[in-house]
Design a protein around this motif. Structure first.
Motif, PDB file in Angstrom:
ATOM      1  N   ILE A 249       0.816  -1.209   0.000  1.00  0.00           N
ATOM      2  CA  ILE A 249       0.000   0.000   0.000  1.00  0.00           C
ATOM      3  C   ILE A 249       0.852   1.262   0.000  1.00  0.00           C
ATOM      4  O   ILE A 249       0.422   2.323  -0.468  1.00  0.00           O
ATOM      5  CB  ILE A 249      -0.964   0.007   1.213  1.00  0.00           C
ATOM      6  CG1 ILE A 249      -2.001   1.127   1.096  1.00  0.00           C
ATOM      7  CG2 ILE A 249      -0.182   0.115   2.520  1.00  0.00           C
ATOM      8  CD1 ILE A 249      -3.017   0.925   0.018  1.00  0.00           C
ATOM      9  N   ASP A 250       2.089   1.178   0.492  1.00  0.00           N
ATOM     10  CA  ASP A 250       2.960   2.354   0.580  1.00  0.00           C
ATOM     11  C   ASP A 250       3.758   2.603  -0.691  1.00  0.00           C
ATOM     12  O   ASP A 250       4.520   3.578  -0.758  1.00  0.00           O
ATOM     13  CB  ASP A 250       3.939   2.206   1.748  1.00  0.00           C
ATOM     14  CG  ASP A 250       3.239   2.171   3.097  1.00  0.00           C
ATOM     15  OD1 ASP A 250       2.281   2.943   3.279  1.00  0.00           O
ATOM     16  OD2 ASP A 250       3.641   1.363   3.956  1.00  0.00           O
ATOM     17  N   LYS A 251       3.602   1.751  -1.707  1.00  0.00           N
ATOM     18  CA  LYS A 251       4.422   1.855  -2.919  1.00  0.00           C
ATOM     19  C   LYS A 251       3.608   2.155  -4.178  1.00  0.00           C
ATOM     20  O   LYS A 251       4.127   2.026  -5.288  1.00  0.00           O
ATOM     21  CB  LYS A 251       5.205   0.546  -3.128  1.00  0.00           C
ATOM     22  CG  LYS A 251       6.153   0.207  -1.986  1.00  0.00           C
ATOM     23  CD  LYS A 251       7.238   1.263  -1.808  1.00  0.00           C
ATOM     24  CE  LYS A 251       8.183   0.896  -0.679  1.00  0.00           C
ATOM     25  NZ  LYS A 251       9.227   1.914  -0.471  1.00  0.00           N
ATOM     26  N   ILE A 252       2.367   2.578  -3.982  1.00  0.00           N
ATOM     27  CA  ILE A 252       1.490   2.847  -5.130  1.00  0.00           C
ATOM     28  C   ILE A 252       1.012   4.286  -5.057  1.00  0.00           C
ATOM     29  O   ILE A 252       0.573   4.745  -4.000  1.00  0.00           O
ATOM     30  CB  ILE A 252       0.288   1.885  -5.135  1.00  0.00           C
ATOM     31  CG1 ILE A 252       0.762   0.427  -5.168  1.00  0.00           C
ATOM     32  CG2 ILE A 252      -0.626   2.169  -6.332  1.00  0.00           C
ATOM     33  CD1 ILE A 252      -0.324  -0.582  -4.879  1.00  0.00           C
ATOM     34  N   GLY A 268      -8.441   9.254  -9.895  1.00  0.00           N
ATOM     35  CA  GLY A 268      -8.758   9.013  -8.496  1.00  0.00           C
ATOM     36  C   GLY A 268     -10.109   8.367  -8.267  1.00  0.00           C
ATOM     37  O   GLY A 268     -10.387   7.892  -7.166  1.00  0.00           O
ATOM     38  N   LYS A 269     -10.953   8.334  -9.282  1.00  0.00           N
ATOM     39  CA  LYS A 269     -12.309   7.795  -9.105  1.00  0.00           C
ATOM     40  C   LYS A 269     -12.280   6.324  -8.694  1.00  0.00           C
ATOM     41  O   LYS A 269     -13.067   5.890  -7.845  1.00  0.00           O
ATOM     42  CB  LYS A 269     -13.113   7.972 -10.392  1.00  0.00           C
ATOM     43  CG  LYS A 269     -14.564   7.546 -10.271  1.00  0.00           C
ATOM     44  CD  LYS A 269     -15.340   7.828 -11.554  1.00  0.00           C
ATOM     45  CE  LYS A 269     -16.805   7.428 -11.413  1.00  0.00           C
ATOM     46  NZ  LYS A 269     -17.577   7.723 -12.659  1.00  0.00           N
ATOM     47  N   LEU A 270     -11.381   5.545  -9.312  1.00  0.00           N
ATOM     48  CA  LEU A 270     -11.280   4.131  -8.964  1.00  0.00           C
ATOM     49  C   LEU A 270     -10.922   3.958  -7.489  1.00  0.00           C
ATOM     50  O   LEU A 270     -11.569   3.189  -6.770  1.00  0.00           O
ATOM     51  CB  LEU A 270     -10.231   3.444  -9.841  1.00  0.00           C
ATOM     52  CG  LEU A 270      -9.938   1.979  -9.519  1.00  0.00           C
ATOM     53  CD1 LEU A 270     -11.183   1.117  -9.710  1.00  0.00           C
ATOM     54  CD2 LEU A 270      -8.787   1.463 -10.392  1.00  0.00           C
ATOM     55  N   ILE A 271      -9.919   4.682  -7.042  1.00  0.00           N
ATOM     56  CA  ILE A 271      -9.488   4.582  -5.641  1.00  0.00           C
ATOM     57  C   ILE A 271     -10.584   5.069  -4.706  1.00  0.00           C
ATOM     58  O   ILE A 271     -10.899   4.420  -3.697  1.00  0.00           O
ATOM     59  CB  ILE A 271      -8.193   5.391  -5.434  1.00  0.00           C
ATOM     60  CG1 ILE A 271      -7.042   4.748  -6.203  1.00  0.00           C
ATOM     61  CG2 ILE A 271      -7.853   5.492  -3.945  1.00  0.00           C
ATOM     62  CD1 ILE A 271      -5.788   5.587  -6.270  1.00  0.00           C
ATOM     63  N   GLU A 272     -11.165   6.207  -5.028  1.00  0.00           N
ATOM     64  CA  GLU A 272     -12.205   6.782  -4.172  1.00  0.00           C
ATOM     65  C   GLU A 272     -13.409   5.857  -4.041  1.00  0.00           C
ATOM     66  O   GLU A 272     -14.099   5.859  -3.025  1.00  0.00           O
ATOM     67  CB  GLU A 272     -12.628   8.133  -4.728  1.00  0.00           C
ATOM     68  CG  GLU A 272     -11.542   9.206  -4.616  1.00  0.00           C
ATOM     69  CD  GLU A 272     -11.797  10.403  -5.513  1.00  0.00           C
ATOM     70  OE1 GLU A 272     -12.772  10.351  -6.308  1.00  0.00           O
ATOM     71  OE2 GLU A 272     -11.037  11.381  -5.442  1.00  0.00           O
ATOM     72  N   SER A 278      -9.419   1.999   3.588  1.00  0.00           N
ATOM     73  CA  SER A 278      -9.636   2.966   4.668  1.00  0.00           C
ATOM     74  C   SER A 278      -9.326   4.368   4.159  1.00  0.00           C
ATOM     75  O   SER A 278      -8.666   4.543   3.132  1.00  0.00           O
ATOM     76  CB  SER A 278      -8.736   2.644   5.857  1.00  0.00           C
ATOM     77  OG  SER A 278      -7.369   2.852   5.517  1.00  0.00           O
ATOM     78  N   ASP A 279      -9.790   5.371   4.892  1.00  0.00           N
ATOM     79  CA  ASP A 279      -9.478   6.748   4.523  1.00  0.00           C
ATOM     80  C   ASP A 279      -7.973   6.985   4.538  1.00  0.00           C
ATOM     81  O   ASP A 279      -7.433   7.707   3.696  1.00  0.00           O
ATOM     82  CB  ASP A 279     -10.170   7.727   5.479  1.00  0.00           C
ATOM     83  CG  ASP A 279     -11.676   7.778   5.274  1.00  0.00           C
ATOM     84  OD1 ASP A 279     -12.149   7.315   4.204  1.00  0.00           O
ATOM     85  OD2 ASP A 279     -12.377   8.268   6.175  1.00  0.00           O
ATOM     86  N   GLU A 283      -5.714   8.112   1.294  1.00  0.00           N
ATOM     87  CA  GLU A 283      -4.826   9.287   1.324  1.00  0.00           C
ATOM     88  C   GLU A 283      -3.426   8.922   0.845  1.00  0.00           C
ATOM     89  O   GLU A 283      -2.780   9.686   0.120  1.00  0.00           O
ATOM     90  CB  GLU A 283      -4.781   9.859   2.746  1.00  0.00           C
ATOM     91  CG  GLU A 283      -3.957  11.148   2.887  1.00  0.00           C
ATOM     92  CD  GLU A 283      -2.483  10.870   3.091  1.00  0.00           C
ATOM     93  OE1 GLU A 283      -1.671  11.653   2.563  1.00  0.00           O
ATOM     94  OE2 GLU A 283      -2.136   9.888   3.753  1.00  0.00           O
ATOM     95  N   LYS A 284      -2.948   7.739   1.216  1.00  0.00           N
ATOM     96  CA  LYS A 284      -1.635   7.291   0.745  1.00  0.00           C
ATOM     97  C   LYS A 284      -1.611   7.166  -0.775  1.00  0.00           C
ATOM     98  O   LYS A 284      -0.668   7.622  -1.434  1.00  0.00           O
ATOM     99  CB  LYS A 284      -1.277   5.937   1.378  1.00  0.00           C
ATOM    100  CG  LYS A 284      -0.926   5.994   2.847  1.00  0.00           C
ATOM    101  CD  LYS A 284      -0.559   4.603   3.350  1.00  0.00           C
ATOM    102  CE  LYS A 284      -0.156   4.632   4.813  1.00  0.00           C
ATOM    103  NZ  LYS A 284       0.236   3.280   5.305  1.00  0.00           N
ATOM    104  N   LEU A 285      -2.643   6.525  -1.321  1.00  0.00           N
ATOM    105  CA  LEU A 285      -2.681   6.281  -2.756  1.00  0.00           C
ATOM    106  C   LEU A 285      -2.897   7.563  -3.559  1.00  0.00           C
ATOM    107  O   LEU A 285      -2.333   7.730  -4.646  1.00  0.00           O
ATOM    108  CB  LEU A 285      -3.790   5.277  -3.092  1.00  0.00           C
ATOM    109  CG  LEU A 285      -3.651   3.877  -2.488  1.00  0.00           C
ATOM    110  CD1 LEU A 285      -4.889   3.040  -2.797  1.00  0.00           C
ATOM    111  CD2 LEU A 285      -2.398   3.185  -3.015  1.00  0.00           C
TER     112      LEU A 285
END
Length: 310
Positions: A249-252, A268-272, A278-279, A283-285
């Motif tokens: 999760i920290d590398k994308i 960002g729509k896919l991630i959102e 989690s929130d 935020e990381k992505l």
């Protein structure tokens, strides 16, 4: 408006069309009120096959323009430079200018340089400079095979690009680039291409044929996964979940591929839309990982979404 690559029309945007307005006005295209864009030249402008001095002249022009755009609106734009990679001496010269004089935060290069894969010893001076200056490198597939069996069905973009990226990643792992340059930070476009889905095959090959694969490194390829960043441009929720599982999760970080057809038209729509994230992970992505990759956490607050645009 047309762009060409090796005599072939790459993309046509009709005069006065909404598509042309999209290219000129990213705020309208992205449909997002608050965003910061990481901007770089389109890969067809790498020009690695041209005379080195000509490519340097073009790179300086492009880098100066990107730096100007960033300087005019530093909260909106962050820039990556392009280099005449076919001449490592000139590339290092322009790299230092990009970072020390223009204030760009990193560079973008292609997945190969003419006949050189990214582990070619000719490129060592560039990797050494990036390692010493701690310059992040974003690697984008380009110059895919487009003849014969690859001519139809947009195969160079649908099949060739993921393969190109996988070759680039494997070259850097097997060629010992990540081993020799511990400060080198690299990120790959389009979710790392086919690499995440073939990690198991790559590791198995390393284990069963060390005579072919373990020539320059002794550690398993898995040992280098935490050195690799990828963007999120995979177009599919299941694939994104798989990517997170394989790469972490920290590398994308969010990718848009703006303004091209294969991009995410609402970045960002896919991630959102992933309810299982989690929130904090969103935020990381959407911004946090990118800020850390480029070492610019101190310049932006956590609420600002950042997009990789090419």
């Amino acid at each position: 408006m047309n762009s060409y690559t090796v005599g072939t029309n790459f993309e046509t945007v009709d005069q006065g069309s909404s598509r042309q307005d999209d290219v000129i006005n990213p705020k309208k295209f992205l449909k997002i009120d608050m965003h910061t864009l990481v901007i770089s030249t389109v890969p067809v402008m790498f020009s690695y096959s041209a005379k080195p001095q000509h490519t340097l002249d073009l790179a300086r022009y492009l880098n100066d323009h990107i730096a100007q755009v960033c300087a005019e609106d530093p909260k909106r734009f962050i820039g990556l430079g392009t280099l005449p990679m076919q001449s490592p001496e000139l590339a290092v010269q322009e790299l230092k200018r990009c970072i020390n004089e223009l204030g760009l935060v990193g560079i973008q290069i292609g997945s190969h340089i003419n006949e050189w894969n990214l582990d070619s010893p000719e490129l060592d001076p560039i990797w050494e400079a990036c390692d010493e200056l701690k310059v992040p490198v974003f690697i984008h597939p380009w110059d895919m095979e487009n003849k014969g069996r690859m001519e139809k069905y947009w195969f160079p973009w649908l099949v060739g690009m993921p393969c190109e990226t996988t070759i680039a990643i494997c070259s850097m792992i097997f060629g010992g680039i990540l081993e020799r340059y511990p400060n080198l930070k690299v990120a790959f476009a389009h979710g790392g291409g086919s690499f995440p889905a073939t990690i198991g095959r790559i590791v198995h090959g390393f284990n069963v044929r060390p005579d072919l694969c373990a020539i320059k490194i002794k550690k398993s390829p898995l040992e280098y996964i935490n050195r690799i960043y990828v963007d999120s441009l995979v177009h599919d929720e299941d694939t994104l979940q798989f990517l997170i599982k394989k790469m972490g999760i920290d590398k994308i970080m969010l990718g848009s591929d703006y303004p091209f057809p294969l991009g995410e038209h609402h970045p960002g729509k896919l991630i959102e839309g992933c309810d299982w994230l989690s929130d904090e992970d969103k935020e990381k992505l959407l911004s946090g990982n990118l800020l850390k990759f480029f070492g610019i956490e101190h310049k932006f607050n956590k609420e600002m979404y950042l997009k990789i645009c090419k």
